[in-house]
Design an enzyme around this catalytic site. Structure first.
Site, PDB file in Angstrom:
ATOM      1  N   LYS A  92       0.739  -1.114  -0.038  1.00  0.00           N
ATOM      2  CA  LYS A  92      -0.011  -0.071  -0.014  1.00  0.00           C
ATOM      3  C   LYS A  92       0.939   1.259   0.119  1.00  0.00           C
ATOM      4  O   LYS A  92       1.914   1.381   0.708  1.00  0.00           O
ATOM      5  CB  LYS A  92      -0.883  -0.060   1.303  1.00  0.00           C
ATOM      6  CG  LYS A  92      -1.934   1.059   1.128  1.00  0.00           C
ATOM      7  CD  LYS A  92      -2.876   0.647   2.535  1.00  0.00           C
ATOM      8  CE  LYS A  92      -3.979   1.579   2.732  1.00  0.00           C
ATOM      9  NZ  LYS A  92      -4.825   1.407   4.029  1.00  0.00           N
ATOM     10  N   SER A 150     -10.164   0.128   7.255  1.00  0.00           N
ATOM     11  CA  SER A 150      -9.564  -0.057   6.112  1.00  0.00           C
ATOM     12  C   SER A 150      -8.985  -1.177   5.576  1.00  0.00           C
ATOM     13  O   SER A 150      -8.714  -1.202   4.491  1.00  0.00           O
ATOM     14  CB  SER A 150      -8.166   1.268   6.399  1.00  0.00           C
ATOM     15  OG  SER A 150      -8.658   2.342   6.710  1.00  0.00           O
ATOM     16  N   SER A 158      -9.269   2.717   3.706  1.00  0.00           N
ATOM     17  CA  SER A 158      -8.415   3.475   2.707  1.00  0.00           C
ATOM     18  C   SER A 158      -7.615   2.309   1.704  1.00  0.00           C
ATOM     19  O   SER A 158      -6.923   2.553   0.724  1.00  0.00           O
ATOM     20  CB  SER A 158      -7.434   3.938   3.534  1.00  0.00           C
ATOM     21  OG  SER A 158      -6.602   2.992   4.428  1.00  0.00           O
TER      22      SER A 158
END
Length: 488
Positions: free
Chosen positions: A86, A185, A161
Site C-alpha cells: 500500500k 481500512s 483506505s
C-alpha cells in the site's frame, strides 16, 4: 474447501495453489508474474487500483525466485507469488506518498516490518495499491494517483483506505494484498469488492516502520506515531479466499518488540476442531440495516448453522455501541493537531471529508472535548476490552454487519455534512473493533442486485483461528461469490 482448477489462467489461481505449484516446479514464478502483469495491463487502466508498477523489476525478482527453486534452496511460504503493498507503507526503493504530493519524498530506505515479512517469505512485490490522501476516507482517491473504482460497480466505492488493494484483488491483478486498518481500512474495502480481509489482534503483525522525519523552520524533526495509531491500527492481508488470507496472516505474523504493542513470540495455534459458538449482533440501536445487509446476515447464519456452529441472536451489545462512540473521540482528537498540515497540503476532498467528520464527532463530544474527556475515553476503552474478552474467551465469536448500508456511492462522505454523519453511523461495526483491538474478518455472504454484501466475524484476542474457521464455513457455502471477476 474448493481447490483451484489447475487449468485456470495463472492470474486466476489462488496464492496457496500458486505457491505449491511453484515449489513443485509445475509453473514458474516468471510465468505467474507475467500472467498477473498481463491482467494488470488489461484491467488497471479502467480501475486505477495499482500504481508505481515496475514490470522489469518484478520479473527480475521472479527470475531470482525460480533460480532458488532450481537450486533446491529453502523456500518461504509465498515463494514466487505476486503481492501488492500500500502507498502508505514503507517499501525499500519506493515512495511512501500517502496520496499527498507534498509528502511524496525520496524513496524509503528500508521496508516496514510487514513488508519485510512478505519479502522474507519469498513474495514478489508487484505494485503499490492506491489509497485516499492521509488514508483517512472510506473511499480511495487522491491528487497524486487519481481515483480507484470498484470492479463490481464503478459508481460505488471500492472502500478505503485499502481500496486499491481490494479492487486489484477482485479484478485478479494479484492474489494477496497488504493493507492496514484503524477504522475499517482492511475490512471495509474487502467487503465492498467481495474479497476477504482480516484485521488481526493488535501486536500480532508488527506495526514497526522506519522513522519518519519532516523539515520545519526549526530544523529536521522526527514524526512520532499517534497514540491511537499505536493502540488501534494494524497491518494485515486482503485476499480472494479465506485460505489465502490465513496463509498471508501466518507469513505476516512478526513478533517484534520495536512495536510498542508488539509480542515477543507468535501466538500458539488454538486447538483444531472446535466449533466456536456464534452470537449475532445485528445492530446497536442507532441505525437501521439495509434489507440486503439483513439478507447477508441471514445467509451467514444459515451457513454457520449448517457447518455445526451453535448460533444465538443477541438483542444488541452495549459495549460495541460504546466502543464505536469512543472511536470518534480518540481518533479525531489524536488527528486534530494534523489539521493545519491537511489544510496546507491536502486536496479539497480530504479537507471537506475531515471537516464533515469532525462536525459529526462534535455532535457527540462537543466542539473541543476537554482533556479529562479524552483521558476518560482511554480509561473506559480498557474496561471494554476486558469485558469483551471475558465474553468471548477463545471459543465464542460475534457475527455483525460490516456496515448498515451497501457500499457507499462514490464521494458520499463529501456530499453534505448530513450524509457524512449517516456514513459514520452506518460504520459502527468498522469503528468498534479498532478501539478494542480484537481480530475481525470480513467475508462475502450474499450477492444482491449485482453487489456483494459481506459480514464481519469478531473473535477473542489472538483467536484468529476461530474467526477464520467460521469465515471458511461461510465461504464454502457461497462459491458463486468467489472472485476474480471476468472483466473481459
Amino acid at each position: 474447501m474448493e481447490t483451484q482448477h489447475p487449468t485456470a489462467q495463472l492470474w486466476q489461481r489462488t496464492a496457496t495453489d500458486l505457491a505449491a505449484a511453484i515449489r513443485a516446479r509445475e509453473v514458474s514464478s516468471v510465468d505467474v508474474v507475467r500472467s498477473c502483469l498481463d491482467r494488470i495491463e488489461e484491467t488497471n487502466p479502467r480501475l486505477g487500483a495499482l500504481v508505481d508498477l515496475r514490470p522489469e523489476e518484478a520479473l527480475a525478482d521472479a527470475r531470482r525466485a525460480d533460480q532458488a527453486v532450481a537450486a533446491g534452496a529453502e523456500l518461504g511460504a509465498l515463494h514466487g507469488v505476486p503481492v501488492s503493498t500500500k502507498i502508505n507503507t514503507d517499501q525499500r526503493g519506493r515512495v511512501t506518498s500517502h496520496g499527498v504530493a507534498a509528502l511524496a519524498g525520496p524513496p524509503a530506505e528500508d521496508d516496514a516490518a510487514c513488508v519485510a515479512a512478505l519479502r522474507d517469505a519469498g513474495a514478489v512485490l508487484l505494485g503499490r495499491s492506491n489509497a485516499p490522501a492521509f488514508s483517512y476516507r472510506w473511499f480511495s482517491t487522491n491528487e497524486v494517483h487519481g481515483r480507484t473504482l470498484n470492479p463490481w460497480d464503478p459508481g460505488r466505492t471500492p472502500g478505503g483506505s485499502s481500496g486499491g488493494a481490494s479492487s486489484s484483488l477482485a479484478a485478479g491483478m494479484t492474489p494477496i494484498a497488504q493493507g492496514n486498518d484503524i477504522g475499517g481500512s482492511i475490512r471495509y474495502p474487502a467487503a465492498c469488492c467481495g474479497v476477504v480481509g482480516i484485521r488481526p489482534t493488535v501486536g500480532r503483525i508488527s506495526g514497526w516502520t522506519p522513522p519518519a522525519y519532516a523539515d520545519t523552520p526549526a530544523g529536521r524533526v522526527r514524526i512520532d506515531v499517534l497514540p491511537t495509531v499505536q493502540a488501534c491500527a494494524v497491518e494485515g492481508p486482503l485476499a480472494r479466499t479465506v485460505a489465502d488470507a490465513r496463509l498471508a496472516l501466518e507469513v505476516m505474523t512478526t513478533p517484534d518488540l520495536r512495536d510498542p504493542y508488539g509480542i515477543p513470540v507468535a501466538p500458539a495455534r488454538l486447538p483444531a476442531g472446535v466449533k466456536a459458538a456464534v452470537s449475532v449482533v445485528r445492530g446497536i440501536g442507532t441505525v437501521r440495516n439495509h434489507p440486503a445487509v439483513e439478507r447477508a446476515l441471514d445467509e451467514a447464519v444459515a451457513r454457520l448453522t449448517d457447518a455445526g456452529h451453535e448460533v444465538e441472536e443477541l438483542d444488541g451489545l452495549p459495549l460495541l455501541a460504546e466502543a464505536a462512540r469512543i472511536w470518534s473521540l480518540l481518533i479525531y482528537e489524536d488527528f486534530r493537531p494534523m489539521l493545519p498540515l491537511v489544510e496546507k497540503v491536502g486536496d479539497a476532498d480530504i479537507r471537506t471529508s475531515l471537516a464533515y467528520s469532525f462536525a459529526a464527532a462534535a455532535a457527540e463530544w462537543g466542539e473541543r472535548p476537554a482533556l479529562e474527556t479524552y483521558i476518560q475515553g482511554w480509561a473506559r476503552r480498557a474496561t471494554l476490552v476486558t469485558q469483551l474478552q471475558q465474553l468471548l474467551g477463545t471459543d465464542r465469536i460475534l457475527l455483525t454487519p460490516v456496515s448498515a448500508e451497501l457500499p457507499f456511492e462514490q464521494d458520499a462522505d463529501i456530499a453534505s455534512p448530513e450524509r457524512a454523519a449517516q456514513l459514520i453511523a452506518a460504520q459502527w461495526p468498522m469503528a468498534a473493533v479498532p478501539v478494542l483491538g480484537f481480530p475481525a474478518v470480513t467475508v462475502p455472504s450474499a450477492l444482491v442486485d449485482g453487489v456483494p454484501v459481506s459480514v464481519q466475524l469478531i473473535g477473542g484476542r489472538f483467536a484468529e483461528d476461530r474467526v477464520l474457521d467460521a469465515a471458511q464455513a461461510i465461504e464454502d457455502g457461497t462459491p458463486a461469490l468467489r472472485p476474480p471477476l471476468p472483466l473481459g
